[in-house]
Scaffold this active site. Structure first.
Site, PDB file in Angstrom:
ATOM      1  N   TYR A 135      -9.323  -4.052 -11.064  1.00 20.41           N
ATOM      2  CA  TYR A 135      -9.425  -4.939  -9.907  1.00 20.41           C
ATOM      3  C   TYR A 135      -9.254  -6.420 -10.226  1.00 20.41           C
ATOM      4  CZ  TYR A 135     -11.249  -0.700  -7.831  1.00 20.41           C
ATOM      5  OH  TYR A 135     -11.391   0.591  -7.384  1.00 20.41           O
ATOM      6  N   ASN A 164      -9.171  -3.662   3.854  1.00 23.07           N
ATOM      7  CA  ASN A 164      -9.352  -2.858   2.648  1.00 23.07           C
ATOM      8  C   ASN A 164     -10.669  -2.122   2.853  1.00 23.07           C
ATOM      9  OD1 ASN A 164      -9.841  -1.730   0.159  1.00 23.07           O
ATOM     10  ND2 ASN A 164      -9.144  -3.505  -0.994  1.00 23.07           N
ATOM     11  N   HIS A 172     -10.879   6.990   2.204  1.00 23.57           N
ATOM     12  CA  HIS A 172     -10.666   8.406   1.900  1.00 23.57           C
ATOM     13  C   HIS A 172     -11.668   9.325   2.583  1.00 23.57           C
ATOM     14  CE1 HIS A 172      -8.445   6.219  -1.112  1.00 23.57           C
ATOM     15  NE2 HIS A 172      -9.577   5.716  -1.552  1.00 23.57           N
ATOM     16  N   ASP A 194     -11.023   6.061  13.853  1.00 17.38           N
ATOM     17  CA  ASP A 194     -11.145   6.056  15.308  1.00 17.38           C
ATOM     18  C   ASP A 194     -11.303   4.637  15.859  1.00 17.38           C
ATOM     19  OD1 ASP A 194     -10.900   8.795  15.275  1.00 17.38           O
ATOM     20  OD2 ASP A 194     -13.025   9.192  15.653  1.00 17.38           O
ATOM     21  N   HIS A 241      -4.741  -2.266  -0.475  1.00 12.59           N
ATOM     22  CA  HIS A 241      -5.519  -1.847  -1.642  1.00 12.59           C
ATOM     23  C   HIS A 241      -5.063  -2.669  -2.832  1.00 12.59           C
ATOM     24  CE1 HIS A 241      -7.321   1.498   0.442  1.00 12.59           C
ATOM     25  NE2 HIS A 241      -6.132   1.763   0.940  1.00 12.59           N
ATOM     26  N   ILE A 242      -5.999  -3.053  -3.650  1.00 12.03           N
ATOM     27  CA  ILE A 242      -5.712  -3.862  -4.830  1.00 12.03           C
ATOM     28  C   ILE A 242      -4.937  -3.035  -5.853  1.00 12.03           C
ATOM     29  CG2 ILE A 242      -6.788  -5.099  -6.756  1.00 12.03           C
ATOM     30  CD1 ILE A 242      -9.116  -5.731  -4.709  1.00 12.03           C
ATOM     31  N   SER A 243      -5.386  -1.824  -6.087  1.00 18.05           N
ATOM     32  CA  SER A 243      -4.718  -0.945  -7.046  1.00 18.05           C
ATOM     33  C   SER A 243      -3.759  -0.009  -6.310  1.00 18.05           C
ATOM     34  CB  SER A 243      -5.750  -0.119  -7.821  1.00 18.05           C
ATOM     35  OG  SER A 243      -6.405   0.780  -6.945  1.00 18.05           O
ATOM     36  N   ARG A 300      -8.466   9.887  -4.298  1.00 20.41           N
ATOM     37  CA  ARG A 300      -8.039   8.632  -3.677  1.00 20.41           C
ATOM     38  C   ARG A 300      -6.657   8.740  -3.034  1.00 20.41           C
ATOM     39  NH1 ARG A 300     -11.671   4.687  -5.438  1.00 20.41           N
ATOM     40  NH2 ARG A 300     -12.593   5.126  -7.472  1.00 20.41           N
TER      41      ARG A 300
END
Length: 145
Positions: free
Chosen positions: A22, A71, A77, A84, A97-99, A108
């Protein structure tokens, strides 16, 4: 233009948590830089480790913003509730997402929120947020034309 940057669980630990994944910069430090990159945009930031807080934020704030960069962290997940809430909004949401989560653990690989978001950006470190804001600006401008 007003954009909400909304972060989910454990993203308050950026700079401390798994820097090899991260990075070493806190989100607060990055957020200052993000604001400097987009001086004409009113950016607002919220982070919560609680799923219900994220749902409530999306529900209550969607009508006050032109778009959301989200994020959802680990809730990506698992959370039908966040999905909703996004579905109930009439503004674009960009999932970031960072990764690159598809290069990580198999749990994931599935996102409950991707199908209801306007787009997905991942794997560019904190710059994923920069790309998310850019994408939202383009979507919003195209919608206004």
């Amino acid at each position: 233009m007003q954009i909400l940057v909304l972060n989910g669980p454990n993203l308050n630990l950026l700079g401390k948590r798994e820097p090899s994944v991260y990075g070493a910069k806190s989100f607060e430090d990055f957020y200052v830089e993000l604001g400097e990159k987009f001086p004409a945009i009113q950016l607002n930031y919220l982070q919560s480790n609680l799923e219900g807080d994220l749902v409530t934020s999306i529900q209550n704030l969607a009508n006050k913003f032109d778009g959301i960069v989200l994020n959802a962290g680990g809730y990506t997940h698992t959370s039908v509730a966040i999905r909703d809430a996004i579905s109930a909004t009439n503004i674009p949401v960009i999932e970031v997402h960072i990764s690159n989560v598809t290069n990580r653990e198999s749990f994931r690989h599935q996102s409950y929120i991707t199908p209801v978001c306007a787009g997905l950006i991942m794997g560019f470190g904190l710059e994923s947020y920069t790309l998310g804001v850019q994408a939202l600006c383009q979507l919003i401008q195209n919608k206004q034309q």
